[in-house]
Design an enzyme around this catalytic site. Structure first.
Site, PDB file in Angstrom:
ATOM      1  N   GLY A  49      55.217  48.638  30.563  1.00  0.00           N
ATOM      2  CA  GLY A  49      55.942  48.199  31.757  1.00  0.00           C
ATOM      3  C   GLY A  49      56.676  49.271  32.536  1.00  0.00           C
ATOM      4  O   GLY A  49      56.784  49.205  33.753  1.00  0.00           O
ATOM      5  N   GLU A 104      63.463  51.858  30.415  1.00  0.00           N
ATOM      6  CA  GLU A 104      62.804  50.537  30.395  1.00  0.00           C
ATOM      7  C   GLU A 104      62.626  50.031  31.817  1.00  0.00           C
ATOM      8  O   GLU A 104      63.411  50.371  32.712  1.00  0.00           O
ATOM      9  CB  GLU A 104      63.691  49.533  29.650  1.00  0.00           C
ATOM     10  CG  GLU A 104      63.406  49.409  28.166  1.00  0.00           C
ATOM     11  CD  GLU A 104      62.148  48.603  27.860  1.00  0.00           C
ATOM     12  OE1 GLU A 104      61.268  48.488  28.736  1.00  0.00           O
ATOM     13  OE2 GLU A 104      62.051  48.088  26.736  1.00  0.00           O
ATOM     14  N   ASP A 105      61.621  49.197  31.999  1.00  0.00           N
ATOM     15  CA  ASP A 105      61.492  48.518  33.296  1.00  0.00           C
ATOM     16  C   ASP A 105      62.432  47.326  33.364  1.00  0.00           C
ATOM     17  O   ASP A 105      63.054  47.064  34.380  1.00  0.00           O
ATOM     18  CB  ASP A 105      60.037  48.075  33.547  1.00  0.00           C
ATOM     19  CG  ASP A 105      59.461  47.289  32.374  1.00  0.00           C
ATOM     20  OD1 ASP A 105      59.824  47.592  31.233  1.00  0.00           O
ATOM     21  OD2 ASP A 105      58.662  46.370  32.597  1.00  0.00           O
ATOM     22  N   ASP A 108      65.199  41.909  29.083  1.00  0.00           N
ATOM     23  CA  ASP A 108      65.115  40.456  29.233  1.00  0.00           C
ATOM     24  C   ASP A 108      65.952  39.822  28.117  1.00  0.00           C
ATOM     25  O   ASP A 108      67.160  39.663  28.257  1.00  0.00           O
ATOM     26  CB  ASP A 108      63.630  40.062  29.168  1.00  0.00           C
ATOM     27  CG  ASP A 108      63.358  38.656  29.632  1.00  0.00           C
ATOM     28  OD1 ASP A 108      64.215  37.784  29.431  1.00  0.00           O
ATOM     29  OD2 ASP A 108      62.274  38.407  30.193  1.00  0.00           O
ATOM     30  N   LYS A 136      68.297  41.316  32.983  1.00  0.00           N
ATOM     31  CA  LYS A 136      68.635  39.886  33.053  1.00  0.00           C
ATOM     32  C   LYS A 136      69.896  39.676  32.230  1.00  0.00           C
ATOM     33  O   LYS A 136      69.846  39.302  31.059  1.00  0.00           O
ATOM     34  CB  LYS A 136      67.478  39.039  32.512  1.00  0.00           C
ATOM     35  CG  LYS A 136      66.265  39.014  33.412  1.00  0.00           C
ATOM     36  CD  LYS A 136      65.237  38.019  32.906  1.00  0.00           C
ATOM     37  CE  LYS A 136      63.987  38.041  33.737  1.00  0.00           C
ATOM     38  NZ  LYS A 136      62.910  37.194  33.183  1.00  0.00           N
ATOM     39  N   PHE A 157      61.131  34.827  36.416  1.00  0.00           N
ATOM     40  CA  PHE A 157      59.950  35.619  36.079  1.00  0.00           C
ATOM     41  C   PHE A 157      59.609  36.548  37.236  1.00  0.00           C
ATOM     42  O   PHE A 157      59.419  36.102  38.360  1.00  0.00           O
ATOM     43  CB  PHE A 157      58.788  34.682  35.763  1.00  0.00           C
ATOM     44  CG  PHE A 157      57.554  35.390  35.301  1.00  0.00           C
ATOM     45  CD1 PHE A 157      57.598  36.297  34.254  1.00  0.00           C
ATOM     46  CD2 PHE A 157      56.337  35.155  35.920  1.00  0.00           C
ATOM     47  CE1 PHE A 157      56.453  36.958  33.828  1.00  0.00           C
ATOM     48  CE2 PHE A 157      55.181  35.807  35.504  1.00  0.00           C
ATOM     49  CZ  PHE A 157      55.251  36.713  34.453  1.00  0.00           C
ATOM     50  N   VAL A 158      59.571  37.856  36.931  1.00  0.00           N
ATOM     51  CA  VAL A 158      59.300  38.851  37.976  1.00  0.00           C
ATOM     52  C   VAL A 158      58.071  39.682  37.627  1.00  0.00           C
ATOM     53  O   VAL A 158      57.798  39.933  36.451  1.00  0.00           O
ATOM     54  CB  VAL A 158      60.521  39.786  38.218  1.00  0.00           C
ATOM     55  CG1 VAL A 158      61.615  39.059  38.975  1.00  0.00           C
ATOM     56  CG2 VAL A 158      61.057  40.360  36.919  1.00  0.00           C
ATOM     57  N   ASP A 164      54.046  42.974  34.486  1.00  0.00           N
ATOM     58  CA  ASP A 164      52.763  42.272  34.547  1.00  0.00           C
ATOM     59  C   ASP A 164      52.863  40.758  34.567  1.00  0.00           C
ATOM     60  O   ASP A 164      53.886  40.179  34.182  1.00  0.00           O
ATOM     61  CB  ASP A 164      51.906  42.670  33.343  1.00  0.00           C
ATOM     62  CG  ASP A 164      52.426  42.068  32.045  1.00  0.00           C
ATOM     63  OD1 ASP A 164      53.611  42.271  31.726  1.00  0.00           O
ATOM     64  OD2 ASP A 164      51.659  41.362  31.361  1.00  0.00           O
ATOM     65  N   ARG A 170      50.467  44.786  37.699  1.00  0.00           N
ATOM     66  CA  ARG A 170      51.423  45.877  37.496  1.00  0.00           C
ATOM     67  C   ARG A 170      51.382  46.830  38.689  1.00  0.00           C
ATOM     68  O   ARG A 170      52.317  47.568  38.943  1.00  0.00           O
ATOM     69  CB  ARG A 170      51.088  46.667  36.225  1.00  0.00           C
ATOM     70  CG  ARG A 170      51.222  45.874  34.936  1.00  0.00           C
ATOM     71  CD  ARG A 170      51.088  46.828  33.751  1.00  0.00           C
ATOM     72  NE  ARG A 170      50.853  46.152  32.487  1.00  0.00           N
ATOM     73  CZ  ARG A 170      51.802  45.738  31.649  1.00  0.00           C
ATOM     74  NH1 ARG A 170      53.063  45.909  31.936  1.00  0.00           N
ATOM     75  NH2 ARG A 170      51.479  45.161  30.511  1.00  0.00           N
TER      76      ARG A 170
HETATM   77  C1  PRP Z   1      58.490  43.959  28.466  1.00  0.00           C
HETATM   78  C2  PRP Z   1      59.301  45.074  29.116  1.00  0.00           C
HETATM   79  C3  PRP Z   1      60.316  45.429  28.083  1.00  0.00           C
HETATM   80  C4  PRP Z   1      60.495  44.129  27.317  1.00  0.00           C
HETATM   81  C5  PRP Z   1      61.787  43.499  27.687  1.00  0.00           C
HETATM   82  O1  PRP Z   1      57.516  44.537  27.667  1.00  0.00           O
HETATM   83  O2  PRP Z   1      58.504  46.157  29.476  1.00  0.00           O
HETATM   84  O3  PRP Z   1      59.848  46.444  27.228  1.00  0.00           O
HETATM   85  O4  PRP Z   1      59.423  43.268  27.687  1.00  0.00           O
HETATM   86  O5  PRP Z   1      61.948  42.237  27.106  1.00  0.00           O
HETATM   87  P1  PRP Z   1      63.008  41.925  25.976  1.00  0.00           P
HETATM   88  O6  PRP Z   1      64.344  42.414  26.455  1.00  0.00           O
HETATM   89  O7  PRP Z   1      62.954  40.419  25.887  1.00  0.00           O
HETATM   90  O8  PRP Z   1      62.574  42.580  24.710  1.00  0.00           O
HETATM   91  P2  PRP Z   1      56.262  43.724  27.081  1.00  0.00           P
HETATM   92  O9  PRP Z   1      56.493  43.493  25.625  1.00  0.00           O
HETATM   93  O10 PRP Z   1      55.979  42.544  27.937  1.00  0.00           O
HETATM   94  O11 PRP Z   1      55.096  44.777  27.196  1.00  0.00           O
HETATM   95  P3  PRP Z   1      54.647  45.623  28.465  1.00  0.00           P
HETATM   96  O12 PRP Z   1      55.748  46.635  28.704  1.00  0.00           O
HETATM   97  O13 PRP Z   1      53.385  46.254  28.040  1.00  0.00           O
HETATM   98  O14 PRP Z   1      54.498  44.678  29.616  1.00  0.00           O
END
Ligand code: PRP
Length: 184
Positions: A49, A104-105, A108, A136, A157-158, A164, A170
């Site tokens: 991400g 991090e992106d 959540d 968030k 949801f973004v 993604d 993405r």
């Molecule tokens: C997403 C995002 C963070 C994580 C945040 O990754 O990139 O790493 O979720 O969520 P959390 O605070 O609930 O842990 P994801 O696991 O979806 O993989 P990706 O980065 O490959 O999209």
């Protein structure tokens, strides 16, 4: 730039434009440049991400630094966390006595950065801080500070700019949020 897009019949409205993102990313890099001057930090991107945010941020970093990447288990096609985190690709850099900046992106539930914090602190870094483009705040369950937050966002949801929808979209240049379903 489209203001609204439709994905699998669901509507997404523009939330953060390319310009808003670019301007905030530049500001965040300036703060990091001042904070880490002379410390040769390692910027750690959390795949997948963060890859676009990471690439944009790092190009505004003007101090000596290194980069590395880690990949955690993904949510897969789900929109909510499975509650378990594991490592799919570990760090290659030396963490011991280095200044580590995790990028991090989105934060959540907070599960991922909570996992990363424990993992990295085990190696005794000189310091550890977190940078996230999106946070968030209402749902993130963490008991430590996230030092650099681009935008606090509601629990919606973004997608786009690295984030993604079932691994797709993405590559959208802006960030879009899902429109709540109309009632009735
Ligand atoms: C997403 C995002 C963070 C994580 C945040 O990754 O990139 O790493 O979720 O969520 P959390 O605070 O609930 O842990 P994801 O696991 O979806 O993989 P990706 O980065 O490959 O999209």
């Amino acid at each position: 730039m489209e203001n609204t897009i439709t994905v699998n019949g669901e509507l997404f409205d523009i939330y953060l434009t390319e310009e808003q993102i670019a301007s905030r990313v530049r500001q965040m890099a300036e703060v990091l440049n001042a904070e880490y001057e002379g410390k040769e930090p390692v910027f750690v991107g959390v795949l997948n991400g963060s890859f676009i945010f990471f690439a944009d941020l790092i190009r505004h970093i003007t101090i000596d630094c290194e980069v590395d990447f880690i990949k955690l288990s993904s949510y897969g096609a789900e929109k909510i966390s499975s509650g378990k985190v594991s490592i799919l690709k570990d760090l290659n850099c030396e963490v011991h006595e280095r200044h580590i900046v995790v990028v991090e992106d989105i934060v959540d539930s907070g599960l991922s950065i909570d996992f990363l914090r424990k993992l990295i602190l085990r190696e005794n870094p000189a310091s550890l801080s977190f940078v996230t483009l999106l946070m968030k705040k209402e749902v993130a369950k963490i008991d430590f500070p996230v030092q650099h937050v681009g935008f606090d966002i509601p629990a919606e949801f973004v997608i786009g700019y690295g984030l993604d929808y079932a691994q797709k979209l993405r590559n959208l240049r802006a960030i879009y949020r899902q429109r709540p379903e109309a009632k009735g």
